[in-house]
Scaffold this motif. Structure first.
Motif, mmCIF file in Angstrom:
data_model
loop_
_atom_site.group_PDB
_atom_site.id
_atom_site.type_symbol
_atom_site.label_atom_id
_atom_site.label_comp_id
_atom_site.label_asym_id
_atom_site.label_seq_id
_atom_site.Cartn_x
_atom_site.Cartn_y
_atom_site.Cartn_z
ATOM 1 N N ASP A 1 64.012 38.791 44.110
ATOM 2 C CA ASP A 1 63.914 37.676 45.064
ATOM 3 C C ASP A 1 62.502 37.622 45.654
ATOM 4 O O ASP A 1 61.919 38.659 45.968
ATOM 5 N N SER A 2 61.958 36.421 45.816
ATOM 6 C CA SER A 2 60.656 36.332 46.478
ATOM 7 C C SER A 2 60.882 36.570 47.966
ATOM 8 O O SER A 2 61.912 36.167 48.525
ATOM 9 N N GLU B 1 53.176 37.733 39.858
ATOM 10 C CA GLU B 1 53.354 36.331 40.195
ATOM 11 C C GLU B 1 52.014 35.708 40.563
ATOM 12 O O GLU B 1 51.204 36.325 41.240
ATOM 13 N N LYS C 1 50.817 35.700 44.179
ATOM 14 C CA LYS C 1 50.341 36.939 44.797
ATOM 15 C C LYS C 1 48.860 37.134 44.541
ATOM 16 O O LYS C 1 48.331 36.708 43.537
#
Lengths: 330, 330
Positions: free
Chosen positions: A61-62, B176, B179
């Protein structure tokens, strides 16, 4: 609920903590699953309670989605217990990003803290600990943030390792003042003004040499340093295993030197040091590794309990609000 | 002349290189000292010449002072030989900062290169090499610099390790895209536009996992990563030794597992990989560790020779000047 082996290791770690440390633990999570784990142990007389939390935040999960959409997660419920004074500290071995976000925005930050910082403990050659912060909460930090990290890290170090005047340094690329980047040069100039045992710049290798106690850096660099170290320890462990498997004499050697290897593993096992506190939050928050075993959970609870007992948050607020006479923002 | 055991190891390394690699070596340094070392070996028929250089840059000289005040140092004389076409490459195991400064300003940078980058080779779990650049030449890099590092690093990797489409990544704090910091986000966006095998962001641990070949980052972070890794390897080696000394059975174990340990040491010995090239300079420049042994010197000469043979500089200039259609400054 978010750790790799939740809730089994969390429950086992909590039982260890209650038995060994004399603390009281609220286990927050899906009640049926938690109670099923508890039922495997003799815990009737122990000060352990279960608080239900319906949602589970996973490792994928982010952080921002977990924060906004899973308000009944164990993290949210535990954070609200801390915010409302029903618990003294939050310990999690779940999604680190989610834990930082939930702690920061549900519990809130201390009035004088701009950004909470995650502080990781690195075992060093002197068989002591060097603390690096921030290791992941903040990127693109300003000099004033590093200044706050230094104050918070120093208080944390004093509380946990009992050193009166911990040596504080800025992580840079050379000891000379002229070396470094814009951030470290400005941060060093500010740290010199504080009533700290500031020893100047240190290089990456000094973290392991043990000639410094508290090392401050931007969270981007600290996180890379942490992950790189974990990766290298894993790599070296793998190489040793492989090298040993490749010959029979060294297999016999391995059997005989097993104690040495076990000792080595234990000392490079960051979980032994008990999780990373998120300093600057209005309630004690300690974040363990997702791969934590029961011992690591117990150690994280120990750190949380010691930080409470040492009144670390009061001290941080006191030092930072009095340092605010020096202009600290920017 | 600047290495920790100069000129002995440099002379011995050069002799190894001449014998094994079929190269010609000019030994630049205080002639009497160099000839005295040479006299200890049978070198009459070998293609080795001595070029005198009166000054010696020490490890404690600041790079800028060494550059300005010691114009007759072995570094300056060797750099002028390269600049004037009398040598193809410069190899030094002296003061890294001085070597970078002298190479950059005496030999000069390639026309399309803004900043040369130092590229370090890290052995990984797949028994391959991951290259990180920049590890020390530049701080406060801009996205366009990271873009140039990627192009240079990819060409270097192809030349030395013979991989056709090396995997290129940006060092960050999560895979990601969201990030990272301002620098990595902008750099990633730029790298996607280039005709490279760009695999996105990697974390610190990926460097050792071997799932990437070329990793770009700002020189401040790269230098901390390099020093931290060196420090940790030193630390773990020390812990193993100590753990083994502490019991007799493990001493016997150690004797039996010695081959495994030697193998381990060799693979964590960064000098085995042959020094770090300073990419983007108008002549091949390879910088070895101050603690280099003769084998490390030979390997540094081997890398220099392979970079020449692969016409790495021509390729860098070609790719960067054609990429200049994409606006690259900023």
């Amino acid at each position: 609920m978010g750790g790799d082996h939740a809730p089994r290791v969390e429950v086992e770690g909590a039982i260890l903590a209650v038995r060994e440390l004399g603390v009281r633990v609220l286990l927050v999570g899906q009640e049926a699953a938690v109670r099923a784990e508890l039922a495997k142990h003799k815990v009737r007389d122990l000060p352990i309670d279960v608080v239900n939390a319906a949602d589970v935040i996973t490792m994928t999960d982010s952080p921002s989605q977990a924060f906004r959409r899973k308000k009944e997660s164990s993290l949210h419920v535990a954070a609200r217990l801390v915010r409302d004074g029903q618990a003294d500290a939050l310990v999690s071995a779940g999604n680190t990003g989610a834990a930082m976000t939930v702690a920061r925005f549900v519990i809130g930050t201390l009035p004088s803290v701009d950004r909470p910082a995650l502080a990781a403990a690195f075992p060093n050659m002197k068989e002591k600990i060097s603390v690096i912060l921030d290791v992941g909460a903040n990127v693109d930090s300003k000099p004033a943030h590093l200044e706050q990290f230094a104050v918070m890290g120093e208080i944390y170090y004093r509380a946990i390792w009992g050193v009166k005047r911990p040596r504080v340094a800025v992580l840079s690329i050379g000891e000379e003042e002229a070396k470094g980047n814009e951030l470290t040069k400005e941060a060093s100039a500010r740290l010199k003004q504080l009533p700290l045992n500031f020893v100047g710049n240190v290089e990456g290798r000094d973290v392991f040499r043990g000639n410094v106690d508290v090392v401050v850096c931007d969270g981007f660099i600290g996180n890379i340093a942490l992950k790189l170290s974990e990766g290298l320890v894993e790599h070296i462990g793998g190489m040793l295993k492989k090298a040993i498997k490749s010959s029979l004499t060294s297999q016999i050697g391995y059997a005989l030197s097993k104690r040495a290897f076990d000792d080595f593993r234990k000392r490079t096992d960051y979980s032994e040091t008990g999780g990373a506190p998120l300093l600057g939050v209005r309630g004690i928050t300690v974040i363990g590794h997702g791969r934590s075993n029961p011992n690591a959970i117990k150690n994280a609870i120990r750190v949380a309990s010691e930080l409470c007992r040492a009144r670390v948050n009061e001290k941080i607020e006191q030092e930072l609000s009095s340092a605010a006479a020096v202009p600290a923002r920017g």
